[in-house]
Every structure is written in structure tokens, then in C-alpha cells.
Design a protein around this motif. Structure first.
Motif, PDB file in Angstrom:
ATOM      1  N   PHE A  56       0.810  -1.219   0.000  1.00 25.82           N
ATOM      2  CA  PHE A  56       0.000   0.000   0.000  1.00 25.82           C
ATOM      3  C   PHE A  56       0.844   1.270   0.000  1.00 25.82           C
ATOM      4  N   VAL A  57       2.091   1.131  -0.367  1.00 27.53           N
ATOM      5  CA  VAL A  57       3.032   2.241  -0.292  1.00 27.53           C
ATOM      6  C   VAL A  57       2.673   3.402  -1.224  1.00 27.53           C
ATOM      7  N   GLY A  58       1.998   3.162  -2.307  1.00 22.64           N
ATOM      8  CA  GLY A  58       1.683   4.214  -3.273  1.00 22.64           C
ATOM      9  C   GLY A  58       0.417   4.990  -2.987  1.00 22.64           C
ATOM     10  N   THR A  59      -0.220   4.725  -1.874  1.00 22.97           N
ATOM     11  CA  THR A  59      -1.504   5.357  -1.572  1.00 22.97           C
ATOM     12  C   THR A  59      -1.417   6.877  -1.520  1.00 22.97           C
ATOM     13  N   VAL A  66      -4.835  12.430  -7.612  1.00 22.52           N
ATOM     14  CA  VAL A  66      -6.280  12.615  -7.786  1.00 22.52           C
ATOM     15  C   VAL A  66      -6.691  14.026  -7.376  1.00 22.52           C
ATOM     16  N   ALA A  67      -6.245  14.457  -6.221  1.00 21.05           N
ATOM     17  CA  ALA A  67      -6.605  15.801  -5.737  1.00 21.05           C
ATOM     18  C   ALA A  67      -6.069  16.877  -6.679  1.00 21.05           C
ATOM     19  N   GLY A  92      -3.349   6.482 -14.763  1.00 27.40           N
ATOM     20  CA  GLY A  92      -2.052   6.700 -15.387  1.00 27.40           C
ATOM     21  C   GLY A  92      -0.905   6.257 -14.505  1.00 27.40           C
ATOM     22  N   ILE A  93      -1.035   6.474 -13.209  1.00 25.08           N
ATOM     23  CA  ILE A  93      -0.007   6.034 -12.247  1.00 25.08           C
ATOM     24  C   ILE A  93      -0.016   4.505 -12.154  1.00 25.08           C
ATOM     25  N   VAL A  94      -1.193   3.934 -12.020  1.00 26.14           N
ATOM     26  CA  VAL A  94      -1.322   2.490 -11.833  1.00 26.14           C
ATOM     27  C   VAL A  94      -0.786   1.725 -13.043  1.00 26.14           C
ATOM     28  N   GLN A  95      -1.074   2.198 -14.241  1.00 31.58           N
ATOM     29  CA  GLN A  95      -0.709   1.455 -15.449  1.00 31.58           C
ATOM     30  C   GLN A  95       0.775   1.535 -15.792  1.00 31.58           C
ATOM     31  N   GLU A  96       1.546   2.336 -15.067  1.00 35.64           N
ATOM     32  CA  GLU A  96       2.967   2.475 -15.376  1.00 35.64           C
ATOM     33  C   GLU A  96       3.752   1.172 -15.183  1.00 35.64           C
ATOM     34  N   ARG A  97       3.307   0.335 -14.236  1.00 33.50           N
ATOM     35  CA  ARG A  97       4.032  -0.903 -13.936  1.00 33.50           C
ATOM     36  C   ARG A  97       3.052  -2.073 -13.879  1.00 33.50           C
ATOM     37  N   LEU A 170      -5.058   1.434 -18.959  1.00 35.17           N
ATOM     38  CA  LEU A 170      -6.107   1.482 -17.940  1.00 35.17           C
ATOM     39  C   LEU A 170      -6.875   2.797 -18.041  1.00 35.17           C
ATOM     40  N   THR A 171      -6.187   3.848 -18.425  1.00 34.83           N
ATOM     41  CA  THR A 171      -6.852   5.149 -18.547  1.00 34.83           C
ATOM     42  C   THR A 171      -8.044   5.074 -19.500  1.00 34.83           C
TER      43      THR A 171
END
Length: 188
Positions: A56-59, A66-67, A92-97, A170-171
Motif C-alpha cells: 500500500f506504499v503508493g496510496t 487525484v486531488a 495513469g499512475i497504476v498502469q505504469e508498472r 487502464l486510462t
């Protein structure tokens, strides 16, 4: 690789994910993770609070992205469009890896406690998204409704993406999910 090598946090995270997939989350200890990374338990705890924290490090980054997307959206953008933009930024962040995300999701899917923590993370993200929408002038209940339904659309898009082996953007799936939601609401 020695303890003095750079990127201890990244090495620990990679070692943890590999071990979680190989052995299972419950069967992996912090000592196992540190050993696999060529580091000490003490070093592990400098970077992570516990072995769940690795997942959960990227939370915080996701929340910030998002904000910021809502805050920086043009003033004339509708609240729904601002929500979509924020969720696309998260995607966009999630789909990077994609490989890391697939491994992470497999670990979470296999463990009820981790699934609960993921839901807590998503609830907090919805709260932050709603707050950002309110800061744009959206009333509290509409902001909450948009944030909650937007996150539901995001979760459906994410599930589709994982089912498709994290292939493609994913976007695009997030955009499609938000459009499908709008179309479903508009139908009589």
C-alpha cells in the motif's frame, strides 16, 4: 547485492512481492524479505511499518495525483468531467508498472485482510476526491456521490484491466467505465 547498494526501498518491495507470490503473504516474514533483498530487518522497518505496508506504499501518491487533477481541472469543466480526469490520472499512475500491479492484485485477492485494507484505502481516496470536488464548489452530497460512483467505475475498469492481463491503457478503460455509467444513468 550488499547493504550499501542504492534503492533499498525498491529492493525490499520487489523482494516482498516475489516472496508473497511464491510463498503466500502469511508464509512470508519480514526476515525473509530482508534476506531476499540483501538487507537487514532493521532496514526493512526504516522503510515500511510492516509487511502489509509494502502493498500500500503508493496510496499517498495516488491521493495527491487525484486531488491535483481535480484542483487543476479547468474551472468550466463539469464535476463529472473533473472526476473522470482525476480517475484517469490515478489510472495513469497504476498502469505504469503492469507486472507489479498484477502481482500486487494477486496477493491482495488471496488474502481477506488485505482486501479489507484495499477497501479502506479506496474509501479514503473517495473521501479525498470528494473534498477536492467540494473545493471546486460542488455541494457536499453531490461531491460524495460523484467520488463514490467514480471510484466504483474505477474499480470495474481496474478489474477489466486485470482480467485482460493488464494489457493496454487502464486510462482508456476508466474513461469507458465513466461513459458507461453516464449512459446507464441517462437511460429511461
Amino acid at each position: 547485492m550488499g547493504r550499501w547498494e542504492p534503492n533499498a526501498r525498491g529492493r525490499l518491495g520487489r523482494a516482498a512481492m516475489e516472496l508473497y507470490v511464491e510463498r503466500g503473504f502469511d508464509q512470508t516474514t519480514v526476515a525473509d524479505i530482508a534476506e531476499r533483498a540483501g538487507l537487514t530487518k532493521r532496514t526493512f522497518f526504516r522503510h515500511y511499518a510492516d509487511k502489509r505496508d509494502v502493498l500500500f506504499v503508493g496510496t499517498a501518491l495516488l491521493t495527491e495525483v487525484v486531488a491535483r487533477a481535480v484542483t487543476e481541472a479547468p474551472a468550466d469543466l463539469s464535476p463529472v468531467a473533473a472526476t473522470t480526469r482525476a480517475l484517469e490520472a490515478a489510472a495513469g499512475i497504476v498502469q505504469e508498472r503492469p507486472e507489479d500491479v498484477r502481482m500486487r492484485q494477486a496477493v491482495i485477492d488471496a488474502h481477506v485482510e488485505l482486501q479489507e485494507r484495499e477497501l479502506v484505502k479506496l474509501a479514503a481516496l473517495a473521501t479525498d476526491l470528494a473534498a477536492a470536488l467540494q473545493a471546486r464548489g460542488v455541494d457536499v452530497w453531490t461531491a460524495r456521490l460523484l467520488a463514490e460512483t467514480g471510484l466504483a467505475a474505477f474499480r470495474v475498469a481496474f478489474a477489466r484491466w486485470i482480467a485482460d492481463n493488464a494489457e493496454g491503457p487502464l486510462t482508456r478503460l476508466v474513461t469507458d467505465s465513466m461513459e458507461e455509467l453516464a449512459a446507464a444513468v441517462a437511460k429511461p
